[in-house]
Scaffold this active site. Structure first.
Site, mmCIF file in Angstrom:
data_model
loop_
_atom_site.group_PDB
_atom_site.id
_atom_site.type_symbol
_atom_site.label_atom_id
_atom_site.label_comp_id
_atom_site.label_asym_id
_atom_site.label_seq_id
_atom_site.Cartn_x
_atom_site.Cartn_y
_atom_site.Cartn_z
ATOM 1 N N ASP A 243 0.854 -1.191 0.000
ATOM 2 C CA ASP A 243 0.000 0.000 0.000
ATOM 3 C C ASP A 243 0.886 1.236 0.000
ATOM 4 O OD1 ASP A 243 -2.296 -1.444 -0.046
ATOM 5 O OD2 ASP A 243 -2.979 -0.910 1.972
ATOM 6 N N ASP A 245 0.402 4.003 1.428
ATOM 7 C CA ASP A 245 0.342 4.832 2.635
ATOM 8 C C ASP A 245 0.983 4.167 3.858
ATOM 9 O OD1 ASP A 245 -1.540 2.881 3.015
ATOM 10 O OD2 ASP A 245 -3.262 4.241 3.113
ATOM 11 N N TRP A 305 -13.355 -0.599 -1.936
ATOM 12 C CA TRP A 305 -12.498 -0.975 -0.812
ATOM 13 C C TRP A 305 -12.918 -2.299 -0.154
ATOM 14 C CZ3 TRP A 305 -13.025 -2.023 4.351
ATOM 15 C CH2 TRP A 305 -11.830 -2.010 5.098
ATOM 16 N N GLU A 308 -10.486 -8.019 -0.963
ATOM 17 C CA GLU A 308 -9.586 -8.711 -1.912
ATOM 18 C C GLU A 308 -8.435 -9.405 -1.190
ATOM 19 O OE1 GLU A 308 -9.412 -5.481 -1.341
ATOM 20 O OE2 GLU A 308 -7.302 -5.355 -0.803
ATOM 21 N N ASP A 309 -7.967 -8.809 -0.102
ATOM 22 C CA ASP A 309 -6.868 -9.430 0.649
ATOM 23 C C ASP A 309 -7.365 -10.651 1.434
ATOM 24 O OD1 ASP A 309 -8.417 -7.666 2.096
ATOM 25 O OD2 ASP A 309 -6.793 -7.000 3.395
ATOM 26 N N MET A 335 0.917 4.566 9.278
ATOM 27 C CA MET A 335 0.023 4.790 8.142
ATOM 28 C C MET A 335 -0.185 6.281 7.931
ATOM 29 S SD MET A 335 -3.829 3.418 7.404
ATOM 30 C CE MET A 335 -3.556 1.663 7.185
ATOM 31 N N HIS A 338 -5.651 9.562 5.279
ATOM 32 C CA HIS A 338 -6.395 9.885 4.055
ATOM 33 C C HIS A 338 -7.878 9.738 4.348
ATOM 34 C CE1 HIS A 338 -7.124 5.557 3.331
ATOM 35 N NE2 HIS A 338 -5.876 5.395 3.739
ATOM 36 N N ARG A 340 -11.552 8.318 4.316
ATOM 37 C CA ARG A 340 -12.007 6.933 4.346
ATOM 38 C C ARG A 340 -12.581 6.543 2.990
ATOM 39 N NH1 ARG A 340 -13.252 3.744 8.929
ATOM 40 N NH2 ARG A 340 -14.678 2.111 8.278
#
Ligand code: BGC
Ligand code: MN
Length: 392
Positions: A243, A245, A305, A308-309, A335, A338, A340
């Site tokens: 990622d 971030d 969002w 997928e993981d 992190m 950002h 949501r």
């Protein structure tokens, strides 16, 4: 010839044969014993270290022995994740160390053998543990201008590549970063990541895979694209899905691929440095080329969002693999903040039915167009147009 003389000759021939056999047997015995003794001493060293620090979560760490030696802080005992027995740990570690020793011995032999045609200027393989690691890092959330970063990182080559200058890296690593619309995050990550990867002595390249347009983001598909496109450049053996971030806080969190897929971002400040749930595979994760191929990559059906993981965690388990982790005090990240993201309301439904798609949805039916590709100094940039998969 008199009978007595013939008998004496016959006897002598047998004595010679017997002597030859004894000599051969002695040579074989010595050879066998030296192997056993070597192995014994290595196992003993490792068991002592592993037991003393009592930290079992290194079970898939390829370099267990030396990391334990470095881990003098009591914090090394903190993690309670992935507990295995010391016996298992010892077997794994001694196997790794035996392999490593064999490789190092081969390298030494190649260089020292006079009849060998190896170029004497060829550098040796890098040590199992990079010697310049510092442990906890000072994370910078406000990096200098891009041009300043570019000129400071003199060891980084065009396209965001780096490799150790004085030894041959053991790992060819592609860092895949799904991306859209986060220039500040990207700059911060690059500023923090490059120096760490150089210290870790990996031979790496950073790929930014940007999704074109303003439609729903598909992180998983971008990672599939990154995998496919990276392999067109070089035969990477390890992939880190990252990622944009997340900033690593400890350089002992090695960006390499172990025997099992590894979840790297175990402890994130946003989650109070605690793993939210055992099967989490999001944030930063590492898979070898073969493991990723074996699970058919990520699913392509997760738009927006989330999920997928988790689907990847299910794929990993379905293929008889398991998620490994470094201890929480090493696998730490900060992190960047950002807005949501809007969660995909269908993610649970797709997760539930995921299993029947493992074979048909993934690398096998991936469709996209590579719209643009550039190699600025700090990364390789891929702009892609994703084609939503046909319903299967
Ligand atoms: C989502 C994952 C996400 C995790 C942590 C889960 O509910 O399905 O995709 O990584 O939360 O934020
Ligand atoms: Mn995020």
């Amino acid at each position: 010839m008199p009978v007595a003389a013939a008998l004496a000759l016959w006897h002598r021939a047998h004595i010679y044969k017997a002597l030859v056999c004894v000599v051969l047997a002695l040579i074989a015995l010595q050879y066998l014993l030296s192997g056993v003794l070597d192995r014994r001493s290595l196992e003993t060293i490792f068991t002592i270290n592993a037991t003393r620090y009592g930290d079992h979560s290194y079970r898939n760490h390829p370099h267990g022995l030396i990391i334990y030696g470095l881990g003098t802080s009591p914090a090394y005992q903190a993690s309670t994740l992935n507990i295995t027995s010391t016996a298992q740990l010892t077997v794994q570690a001694s196997r790794d160390i035996n392999n490593a020793t064999r490789q190092d011995m081969n390298a030494t032999r190649a260089i020292s053998s006079p009849s060998n045609t190896t170029d004497l200027s060829t550098p040796q393989r890098c040590p199992l543990i990079p010697p310049n690691l510092v442990g906890p890092l000072t994370v910078t959330k406000n990096p200098p201008e891009l041009s300043v970063i570019e000129s400071t990182l003199t060891e980084v080559k065009q396209g965001g590549r780096g490799w150790p200058s004085d030894c041959n890296s053991r790992h060819r690593v592609a860092i895949i970063i799904p991306y859209r619309d986060r220039p500040q995050h990207l700059q911060t990550l690059l500023y923090n990541l490059h120096p760490m990867l150089l210290r870790q002595q990996v031979d790496y390249q950073i790929f930014i895979v940007e999704q074109e347009g303003t439609g729903q983001f598909n992180r998983a598909m971008l990672m599939n694209v990154g995998y496919v496109e990276a392999l067109k450049e070089r035969e990477f053996d390890c992939f880190i899905f990252h990622d944009v971030d997340l900033l690593p806080e400890n350089d002992r969190n090695l960006y390499t691929c172990p025997e099992q897929p590894r979840h790297m971002s175990v402890a994130i400040d946003k989650f109070k440095y605690r793993l939210p749930y055992a099967d989490l595979f999001g944030g930063v994760s590492a898979m070898s080329r073969d493991q990723f191929r074996q699970v058919n990559g990520f699913s392509n059906v997760f738009w927006g969002w989330g999920g997928e993981d988790d689907d990847m965690a299910n794929r990993i388990k379905a293929r008889g693999l398991h998620i490994s982790r470094y201890p929480a005090n090493v696998a730490r990240y900060k992190m960047l903040s950002h807005r949501r993201e809007k969660a995909n309301p269908r993610r649970y439904e797709f997760l539930k039915t995921g299993k029947k798609r493992f074979g048909t949805d993934g690398l096998i039916n991936l469709e996209y167009q590579l719209v643009d590709k550039k190699k600025p100094k700090l990364y390789t940039w891929l702009l892609v147009r994703l084609t939503p998969p046909q319903p299967s």
